[in-house]
Design a protein around this motif. Structure first.
Motif, PDB file in Angstrom:
ATOM      1  N   LEU A   1     -12.990  -0.684  -0.519  1.00  4.99           N
ATOM      2  CA  LEU A   1     -12.249   0.451  -1.042  1.00  4.99           C
ATOM      3  C   LEU A   1     -11.884   0.220  -2.515  1.00  4.99           C
ATOM      4  CD1 LEU A   1      -9.734   1.050   1.902  1.00  4.99           C
ATOM      5  CD2 LEU A   1     -11.815   2.343   1.420  1.00  4.99           C
ATOM      6  N   PRO A   2     -11.792   1.286  -3.292  1.00  2.26           N
ATOM      7  CA  PRO A   2     -11.313   1.145  -4.669  1.00  2.26           C
ATOM      8  C   PRO A   2      -9.794   1.035  -4.693  1.00  2.26           C
ATOM      9  CG  PRO A   2     -11.806   3.443  -4.209  1.00  2.26           C
ATOM     10  CD  PRO A   2     -12.207   2.676  -2.982  1.00  2.26           C
ATOM     11  N   GLU A   3      -9.277   0.506  -5.774  1.00  2.00           N
ATOM     12  CA  GLU A   3      -7.830   0.504  -5.955  1.00  2.00           C
ATOM     13  C   GLU A   3      -7.367   1.924  -6.259  1.00  2.00           C
ATOM     14  OE1 GLU A   3      -5.639  -1.565  -5.386  1.00  2.00           O
ATOM     15  OE2 GLU A   3      -6.599  -3.529  -5.346  1.00  2.00           O
ATOM     16  N   PRO A   4      -6.175   2.344  -5.859  1.00  2.13           N
ATOM     17  CA  PRO A   4      -5.100   1.535  -5.264  1.00  2.13           C
ATOM     18  C   PRO A   4      -5.140   1.467  -3.737  1.00  2.13           C
ATOM     19  CG  PRO A   4      -4.269   3.707  -5.708  1.00  2.13           C
ATOM     20  CD  PRO A   4      -5.720   3.718  -6.147  1.00  2.13           C
ATOM     21  N   PHE A   5      -6.270   1.905  -3.134  1.00  2.37           N
ATOM     22  CA  PHE A   5      -6.318   2.006  -1.677  1.00  2.37           C
ATOM     23  C   PHE A   5      -6.345   0.638  -0.999  1.00  2.37           C
ATOM     24  CE2 PHE A   5      -8.183   5.968  -3.285  1.00  2.37           C
ATOM     25  CZ  PHE A   5      -7.316   6.875  -2.719  1.00  2.37           C
ATOM     26  N   VAL A   6      -6.901  -0.376  -1.691  1.00  4.63           N
ATOM     27  CA  VAL A   6      -6.862  -1.722  -1.127  1.00  4.63           C
ATOM     28  C   VAL A   6      -5.423  -2.202  -0.998  1.00  4.63           C
ATOM     29  CG1 VAL A   6      -7.534  -4.120  -1.468  1.00  4.63           C
ATOM     30  CG2 VAL A   6      -9.151  -2.296  -2.013  1.00  4.63           C
ATOM     31  N   THR A   7      -4.647  -2.002  -2.063  1.00  3.99           N
ATOM     32  CA  THR A   7      -3.241  -2.403  -2.037  1.00  3.99           C
ATOM     33  C   THR A   7      -2.451  -1.605  -1.005  1.00  3.99           C
ATOM     34  OG1 THR A   7      -3.351  -2.987  -4.381  1.00  3.99           O
ATOM     35  CG2 THR A   7      -1.153  -2.669  -3.429  1.00  3.99           C
ATOM     36  N   ILE A   8      -2.728  -0.305  -0.927  1.00  2.00           N
ATOM     37  CA  ILE A   8      -2.018   0.546   0.031  1.00  2.00           C
ATOM     38  C   ILE A   8      -2.316   0.100   1.460  1.00  2.00           C
ATOM     39  CG2 ILE A   8      -1.860   2.887   0.959  1.00  2.00           C
ATOM     40  CD1 ILE A   8      -2.330   3.925  -1.873  1.00  2.00           C
ATOM     41  N   SER A   9      -3.553  -0.336   1.715  1.00  2.00           N
ATOM     42  CA  SER A   9      -3.926  -0.763   3.065  1.00  2.00           C
ATOM     43  C   SER A   9      -3.097  -1.940   3.543  1.00  2.00           C
ATOM     44  CB  SER A   9      -5.413  -1.126   3.107  1.00  2.00           C
ATOM     45  OG  SER A   9      -6.220   0.006   2.861  1.00  2.00           O
ATOM     46  N   HIS A  10      -2.650  -2.789   2.601  1.00  2.00           N
ATOM     47  CA  HIS A  10      -1.849  -3.958   2.990  1.00  2.00           C
ATOM     48  C   HIS A  10      -0.434  -3.572   3.422  1.00  2.00           C
ATOM     49  CE1 HIS A  10      -5.114  -6.163   1.022  1.00  2.00           C
ATOM     50  NE2 HIS A  10      -4.696  -7.209   1.690  1.00  2.00           N
ATOM     51  N   PHE A  11      -0.051  -2.321   3.207  1.00  2.00           N
ATOM     52  CA  PHE A  11       1.252  -1.840   3.692  1.00  2.00           C
ATOM     53  C   PHE A  11       1.117  -1.136   5.029  1.00  2.00           C
ATOM     54  CE2 PHE A  11       1.923  -2.325  -0.850  1.00  2.00           C
ATOM     55  CZ  PHE A  11       3.196  -2.900  -0.904  1.00  2.00           C
ATOM     56  N   ASN A  12      -0.099  -1.062   5.543  1.00  2.00           N
ATOM     57  CA  ASN A  12      -0.337  -0.465   6.853  1.00  2.00           C
ATOM     58  C   ASN A  12      -0.253  -1.569   7.901  1.00  2.00           C
ATOM     59  OD1 ASN A  12      -1.254   0.800   9.154  1.00  2.00           O
ATOM     60  ND2 ASN A  12      -3.184   1.521   8.265  1.00  2.00           N
ATOM     61  N   PRO A  13       0.748  -1.555   8.767  1.00  2.59           N
ATOM     62  CA  PRO A  13       0.878  -2.644   9.756  1.00  2.59           C
ATOM     63  C   PRO A  13      -0.312  -2.744  10.696  1.00  2.59           C
ATOM     64  CG  PRO A  13       2.366  -0.828  10.273  1.00  2.59           C
ATOM     65  CD  PRO A  13       1.818  -0.550   8.918  1.00  2.59           C
ATOM     66  N   PHE A  14      -1.007  -1.630  10.934  1.00  4.99           N
ATOM     67  CA  PHE A  14      -2.173  -1.674  11.807  1.00  4.99           C
ATOM     68  C   PHE A  14      -3.287  -2.524  11.195  1.00  4.99           C
ATOM     69  CE2 PHE A  14      -1.472   2.517  14.348  1.00  4.99           C
ATOM     70  CZ  PHE A  14      -0.205   2.073  14.684  1.00  4.99           C
ATOM     71  N   PHE A  15      -3.327  -2.605   9.876  1.00  5.53           N
ATOM     72  CA  PHE A  15      -4.338  -3.431   9.215  1.00  5.53           C
ATOM     73  C   PHE A  15      -4.213  -4.886   9.646  1.00  5.53           C
ATOM     74  CE2 PHE A  15      -4.672  -6.494   5.676  1.00  5.53           C
ATOM     75  CZ  PHE A  15      -6.051  -6.575   5.598  1.00  5.53           C
ATOM     76  N   TYR A  16      -2.984  -5.400   9.696  1.00  2.00           N
ATOM     77  CA  TYR A  16      -2.787  -6.799  10.067  1.00  2.00           C
ATOM     78  C   TYR A  16      -3.138  -7.040  11.531  1.00  2.00           C
ATOM     79  CZ  TYR A  16      -0.363  -7.166   5.620  1.00  2.00           C
ATOM     80  OH  TYR A  16      -0.067  -7.152   4.283  1.00  2.00           O
TER      81      TYR A  16
ATOM     82  N   GLY B   1      -7.295 -10.261   5.169  1.00  2.45           N
ATOM     83  CA  GLY B   1      -5.943 -10.559   4.712  1.00  2.45           C
ATOM     84  C   GLY B   1      -5.532 -11.964   5.114  1.00  2.45           C
ATOM     85  N   SER B   2      -4.241 -12.222   5.071  1.00  2.00           N
ATOM     86  CA  SER B   2      -3.702 -13.531   5.422  1.00  2.00           C
ATOM     87  C   SER B   2      -3.229 -13.518   6.871  1.00  2.00           C
ATOM     88  CB  SER B   2      -2.538 -13.880   4.487  1.00  2.00           C
ATOM     89  OG  SER B   2      -1.860 -15.027   4.936  1.00  2.00           O
ATOM     90  N   LEU B   3      -3.745 -14.435   7.671  1.00  2.00           N
ATOM     91  CA  LEU B   3      -3.322 -14.510   9.069  1.00  2.00           C
ATOM     92  C   LEU B   3      -1.846 -14.870   9.217  1.00  2.00           C
ATOM     93  CD1 LEU B   3      -6.318 -16.107  11.007  1.00  2.00           C
ATOM     94  CD2 LEU B   3      -5.544 -13.740  11.007  1.00  2.00           C
ATOM     95  N   PRO B   4      -1.307 -15.847   8.466  1.00  2.00           N
ATOM     96  CA  PRO B   4       0.134 -16.125   8.578  1.00  2.00           C
ATOM     97  C   PRO B   4       0.999 -14.921   8.249  1.00  2.00           C
ATOM     98  CG  PRO B   4      -0.970 -17.945   7.487  1.00  2.00           C
ATOM     99  CD  PRO B   4      -1.975 -16.851   7.608  1.00  2.00           C
ATOM    100  N   ILE B   5       0.609 -14.162   7.216  1.00  2.00           N
ATOM    101  CA  ILE B   5       1.369 -12.954   6.884  1.00  2.00           C
ATOM    102  C   ILE B   5       1.247 -11.937   8.014  1.00  2.00           C
ATOM    103  CG2 ILE B   5       1.483 -10.964   5.336  1.00  2.00           C
ATOM    104  CD1 ILE B   5       0.733 -12.793   3.041  1.00  2.00           C
ATOM    105  N   GLY B   6       0.054 -11.819   8.593  1.00  2.00           N
ATOM    106  CA  GLY B   6      -0.130 -10.895   9.701  1.00  2.00           C
ATOM    107  C   GLY B   6       0.722 -11.257  10.904  1.00  2.00           C
TER     108      GLY B   6
END
Length: 277
Positions: A215-230, A245-250
């Motif tokens: 995905l282009p920015e800013p959608f990559v950054t926005i995706s990290h605020f979606n809890p379903f992504f983790y 992403g990061s497994l510990p953060i997830g």
């Protein structure tokens, strides 16, 4: 006048049946509520278990079989092996949500909420019973779906902890979201709105069918605020050994969300909002 000597410590006549007191957890009531939720979806297994599996297999046919030669490997992983864990997680999320949400909405519409309000069940026990019942449906559907997609994708086990953690936590988390949605909804149209305009978009836009780095920015950054992504990314990493992403953060995000939703469900049950009024 009533003889005070014939009164018990609750101020009621000693000869009348007294309400049962529970100290600690009402295990009998909690177990009964849990099995009620499980039997509720199991009686219509063709609709609650088989139908989601068929839907997932149709996704596999469309995205994997029909587009097999048109989709290159993603980070060294075949498209079938990449998309299969996301579809399994999507089935877990949708069915865990649907179980609790439909149960509570139906109880309010049909006037059967007294079945679990009258027994001596605390708000915490109600939260646990409905959440575990929903999680059970999500896990059952997820396991059956995983078995059925094996002919289309050779799924391995790269990280068993990630598979178990994100699979179980996702089912609990969505079960509690379903509890809140069911308590809020006054009719099934409200429930459909939550499913179609909140749950489904967040699921599809969380990297189920694609790596988010495409995905282009800013959608990559926005995706990290979606809890379903983790949830989806961590679950997929358990099979293919690679995470966007990061497994510990997830793990941390999913744990915090689960605790926050549990507190929210407890507060809503305690207040009786849209349930006792």
């Amino acid at each position: 006048m009533t003889d005070l000597s014939s009164m018990n410590e609750l101020g009621r006549p000693a000869g009348l049946p007294q309400p049962r007191r529970f100290h600690g957890v009402n295990w009998v009531g909690l177990r009964t509520l849990y099995f009620r939720e499980v039997r509720r979806f199991w009686k219509v297994g063709g609709q609650t278990v088989a139908a989601p599996v068929v839907t997932t297999l149709l996704y596999m046919l469309v995205f994997v079989v029909a587009l097999k030669d048109a989709r290159p490997p993603l980070h060294g992983t075949s498209f079938a092996e990449f998309v299969a864990p996301g579809l399994i997680m999507m089935a877990i999320l949708n069915n865990a949500f649907a179980n609790a949400a439909s149960s509570l909405t139906q109880a309010k519409i049909m006037g059967t909420a007294t079945d679990f309000l009258t027994p001596p069940l605390s708000p915490l026990e109600l939260t646990i019973g409905f959440s575990l019942g929903a999680a059970t449906r999500g896990i059952v559907v997820g396991v059956v779906t995983a078995v059925c997609v094996l002919p289309f994708a050779r799924l391995g086990v790269a990280n068993l902890f990630a598979i178990l953690w994100f699979g179980i936590v996702a089912s609990l988390l969505m079960g509690m979201i379903g509890v809140l949605a069911g308590l809020w909804s006054e009719k099934f149209d409200h429930l459909s709105a939550v499913q179609n305009f909140v749950v489904m978009p967040m699921t599809f836009l969380s990297g189920t069918f694609y790596p988010i780095d495409r995905l282009p920015e800013p959608f990559v950054t926005i995706s990290h605020f979606n809890p379903f992504f983790y949830l989806i990314d961590g679950f997929r990493a358990g099979f293919i050994g690679r995470a966007d992403g990061s497994l510990p953060i997830g793990v941390a995000v999913s744990a915090l969300l689960t605790v926050a939703l549990a507190v929210a469900c407890w507060l809503v049950f305690k207040s009786g909002w849209r349930l006792k009024s």
